[in-house]
Write a protein that holds these residues in place. Structure first.
Motif, short mmCIF file in Angstrom:
data_model
loop_
_atom_site.label_atom_id
_atom_site.label_comp_id
_atom_site.label_asym_id
_atom_site.label_seq_id
_atom_site.Cartn_x
_atom_site.Cartn_y
_atom_site.Cartn_z
N GLY A 82 38.87 33.41 28.63
CA GLY A 82 38.20 34.38 27.78
C GLY A 82 37.72 35.59 28.55
O GLY A 82 37.79 36.73 28.05
N VAL A 83 37.23 35.38 29.77
CA VAL A 83 36.82 36.50 30.61
C VAL A 83 37.98 37.44 30.86
O VAL A 83 37.87 38.67 30.74
CB VAL A 83 36.24 35.99 31.96
CG1 VAL A 83 36.03 37.15 32.93
CG2 VAL A 83 34.93 35.25 31.73
N LEU A 84 39.13 36.88 31.21
CA LEU A 84 40.30 37.68 31.55
C LEU A 84 40.90 38.37 30.32
O LEU A 84 41.44 39.48 30.42
CB LEU A 84 41.36 36.82 32.23
CG LEU A 84 40.96 36.22 33.58
CD1 LEU A 84 42.04 35.28 34.09
CD2 LEU A 84 40.69 37.33 34.60
N ALA A 170 29.31 41.57 37.55
CA ALA A 170 28.73 40.44 38.29
C ALA A 170 29.65 39.22 38.24
O ALA A 170 29.82 38.51 39.23
CB ALA A 170 27.35 40.10 37.73
N VAL A 171 30.25 38.97 37.07
CA VAL A 171 31.17 37.83 36.94
C VAL A 171 32.38 38.02 37.85
O VAL A 171 32.82 37.09 38.53
CB VAL A 171 31.60 37.66 35.47
CG1 VAL A 171 32.65 36.57 35.34
CG2 VAL A 171 30.38 37.33 34.60
N GLU A 172 32.91 39.22 37.89
CA GLU A 172 34.06 39.48 38.76
C GLU A 172 33.69 39.38 40.23
O GLU A 172 34.51 38.98 41.07
CB GLU A 172 34.64 40.86 38.44
CG GLU A 172 35.29 40.94 37.06
CD GLU A 172 35.74 42.34 36.70
OE1 GLU A 172 35.34 43.29 37.41
OE2 GLU A 172 36.49 42.47 35.70
N CYS A 173 32.44 39.71 40.56
CA CYS A 173 31.98 39.65 41.95
C CYS A 173 32.04 38.22 42.50
O CYS A 173 32.28 38.03 43.69
CB CYS A 173 30.56 40.19 42.05
SG CYS A 173 29.83 40.15 43.70
N VAL A 174 31.85 37.23 41.63
CA VAL A 174 31.87 35.83 42.09
C VAL A 174 33.20 35.15 41.79
O VAL A 174 33.32 33.93 41.89
CB VAL A 174 30.70 35.03 41.48
CG1 VAL A 174 29.37 35.63 41.88
CG2 VAL A 174 30.81 34.94 39.95
N GLY A 191 24.62 29.58 40.03
CA GLY A 191 24.24 29.56 41.44
C GLY A 191 24.96 30.63 42.23
O GLY A 191 24.38 31.31 43.08
N ALA A 192 26.27 30.82 41.95
CA ALA A 192 27.03 31.86 42.64
C ALA A 192 26.51 33.24 42.29
O ALA A 192 26.43 34.13 43.16
CB ALA A 192 28.51 31.74 42.27
N LEU A 193 26.13 33.46 41.04
CA LEU A 193 25.58 34.75 40.66
C LEU A 193 24.29 35.05 41.43
O LEU A 193 24.06 36.18 41.86
CB LEU A 193 25.30 34.79 39.16
CG LEU A 193 26.52 34.88 38.23
CD1 LEU A 193 26.08 34.72 36.78
CD2 LEU A 193 27.26 36.19 38.42
#
Length: 227
Positions: A82-84, A170-174, A191-193
């Motif tokens: 869904g993100v992609l 932010a999602v793409e950063c992790v 946690g990654a965020l």
């Protein structure tokens, strides 16, 4: 035109009345002025999801997209699909058998920023009809085994961490939404965020979401209410 908010809903064999309840709650949660779209990722359900099954209003039908996976991949992988597939500047992830409250997402979007994760409280609706609110500002602890593994106070407040709204950047950063097994993927993601994207966590002191626990991991709780 790129929407401000993309709403991502993984679906795997959720009874249609429950899925419709969630989807029909979305328009009133975003209000008339926020630009948004809605992505349902069908994770190879036994009966393939059709647009006519869930697009019950004109407002939903013009904003709704269905992505069908050819192989069951799990809730984390479905969210990443869904993100992609989506393009919204901000993202929120909803479960297919719950309910988002009126005005909740527009209120969260009003406080959104690239380096901010906005989250609200939620109401737990038990199978017997009893309810109780999960207020998250107190950071009540999870099991000690999570401390040190995920250094993120947000996760200590409650394992069920919906609703949230976070920027695509932010999602793409992790590296996107992790594909770990059910439940653990949320711990890894938030946690990654906190660690890698250095996202700040902002609490919206209101109940924005109703979480309906599922019996034995199925989406069949509260059957009398949702026929």
């Amino acid at each position: 035109m790129r929407p401000t908010l993309s709403i991502i809903v993984p679906h795997w064999n959720t009874p249609l009345p429950l899925l419709r309840r969630l989807l029909e709650s979305v328009p009133s949660s975003v209000g008339p002025d926020l630009s948004w779209d809605l992505w349902v990722v069908d994770d190879e359900s036994a009966s393939p999801l059709r647009m006519e099954d869930i697009a019950t209003t004109t407002d939903l039908s013009r904003r709704l997209h269905i992505v069908r996976l050819r192989q069951h991949s799990g809730i984390g992988s479905a969210r990443q699909v869904g993100v992609l597939a989506s393009s919204g500047e901000f993202l929120t992830f909803l479960d297919s058998d719950d309910y988002v409250r009126r005005g909740a997402l527009v209120a969260m979007a009003a406080m959104a920023a690239e380096n901010m994760l906005v989250f609200a409280d939620h109401l737990v609706v038990q199978c017997d009809g009893e309810t109780f609110a999960r207020r998250k500002r107190g950071w009540a602890g999870l099991s000690e085994k999570y401390r040190g593994t995920v250094d993120c106070p947000f996760l200590y407040c409650n394992f069920i961490v919906v609703p949230v709204l976070v920027s695509r950047a932010a999602v793409e950063c992790v590296g996107g939404y992790p594909s770990a097994g059910y439940a653990g993927e949320q711990v890894l993601f938030y946690g990654a965020l906190a660690r890698r994207a250095e996202v700040d966590f902002l609490h919206l002191d209101t109940i924005g979401y109703e979480y309906w626990p599922r019996e034995n991991g199925s989406a069949l709780s509260n059957p009398e209410r949702n026929r």
